[in-house]
Design a protein around this motif. Structure first.
Motif, PDB file in Angstrom:
ATOM      1  N   GLU A 128      44.813  39.029  41.330  1.00  0.00           N
ATOM      2  CA  GLU A 128      43.752  38.018  41.251  1.00  0.00           C
ATOM      3  C   GLU A 128      42.391  38.674  41.052  1.00  0.00           C
ATOM      4  O   GLU A 128      41.571  38.183  40.277  1.00  0.00           O
ATOM      5  N   ALA A 129      42.159  39.787  41.725  1.00  0.00           N
ATOM      6  CA  ALA A 129      40.869  40.469  41.573  1.00  0.00           C
ATOM      7  C   ALA A 129      40.658  40.916  40.134  1.00  0.00           C
ATOM      8  O   ALA A 129      39.579  40.728  39.559  1.00  0.00           O
ATOM      9  N   LEU A 130      41.692  41.484  39.535  1.00  0.00           N
ATOM     10  CA  LEU A 130      41.573  41.984  38.168  1.00  0.00           C
ATOM     11  C   LEU A 130      41.428  40.854  37.149  1.00  0.00           C
ATOM     12  O   LEU A 130      40.885  41.068  36.071  1.00  0.00           O
ATOM     13  N   SER A 131      41.912  39.674  37.509  1.00  0.00           N
ATOM     14  CA  SER A 131      41.783  38.544  36.586  1.00  0.00           C
ATOM     15  C   SER A 131      40.327  38.117  36.415  1.00  0.00           C
ATOM     16  O   SER A 131      39.999  37.375  35.481  1.00  0.00           O
ATOM     17  N   HIS A 132      39.452  38.591  37.307  1.00  0.00           N
ATOM     18  CA  HIS A 132      38.032  38.242  37.220  1.00  0.00           C
ATOM     19  C   HIS A 132      37.230  39.237  36.390  1.00  0.00           C
ATOM     20  O   HIS A 132      36.025  39.060  36.221  1.00  0.00           O
ATOM     21  N   LEU A 133      37.885  40.293  35.920  1.00  0.00           N
ATOM     22  CA  LEU A 133      37.182  41.225  35.049  1.00  0.00           C
ATOM     23  C   LEU A 133      36.798  40.524  33.754  1.00  0.00           C
ATOM     24  O   LEU A 133      37.524  39.671  33.258  1.00  0.00           O
TER      25      LEU A 133
END
Length: 210
Positions: free
Chosen positions: A63-68
């Motif tokens: 989920e964190a990387l999806s915000h890149l």
């Protein structure tokens, strides 16, 4: 407030803090060193609080990387502007707190099953958007018909990332601050070079048929 399930209120500010911390930890330690405990400590949250929101470190990181930031399709009708904006998007991905995470992801995506397919799909979409940008410029006559799409993009995006990555620590801030000027110079150089290359090829062809 939002909820992740019955009776479990969630504070979006805490969620954001944990996700930002996950990107920081991943950028610093990579997937091999990624630990929920480290993320919780960095976020100033309890480990139990993290697990109430995400069932595993893999789910949290996905989920964190999806915000890149993703590369958006650009079509202003002017190739110079389009190429500059494309390079600026690449630059922005490599700056700030998410820069290291973005660089890690390009190398390590295959190690994290939850994100590998998503990352590949995003990468393919970004490559397609960049190639379409150059092809539109060729169709409009702003670039010669024989322009190598791959070569142009490799030179532009490669130089943009290297300008930031190769800068020594004491010049990193200056490199970031002057990157827009650098991108403008690179774009102008490449456009002139590809156009001159086409003219030279036409001249050689004319001589050979004379």
């Amino acid at each position: 407030m939002t909820t992740s399930g019955p009776g479990r209120p969630r504070d979006p500010a805490v969620d954001r803090r944990i996700l930002d911390a996950a990107l920081e930890v991943y950028g610093r330690d990579g997937w091999g060193g990624f630990r929920v405990e480290a993320v919780a400590k960095h976020a100033g949250a309890g480990k139990a609080s993290v697990y109430l929101r995400w069932h595993s470190g893999e789910e949290l990181l996905a989920e964190a990387l999806s915000h890149l930031g993703h590369i958006e399709d650009i079509d202003t009708g002017d190739v110079r502007t389009d190429l500059m904006r494309l390079a600026e998007q690449i630059r922005d991905r490599h700056l700030g707190s998410t820069g290291r995470a973005a660089q890690r992801l390009a190398v390590e995506a295959h190690q994290v099953p939850a994100i590998e397919q998503r990352w590949k799909a995003a990468r393919d979409a970004q490559v397609s958007a960049a190639r379409s940008l150059v092809r539109r410029a060729i169709a409009r006559g702003e670039l010669p018909p024989g322009t190598s799409v791959t070569l142009l993009l490799d030179l532009l995006l490669g130089s943009t990332t290297m300008h930031l990555q190769a800068a020594p620590d004491h010049l990193a801030e200056k490199s970031a601050r002057t990157s827009s000027d650098y991108i403008r110079e690179v774009v102008d150089f490449l456009l002139d070079a590809f156009r001159a290359r086409s003219i030279a090829a036409e001249d050689r062809a004319a001589v050979s048929h004379s």
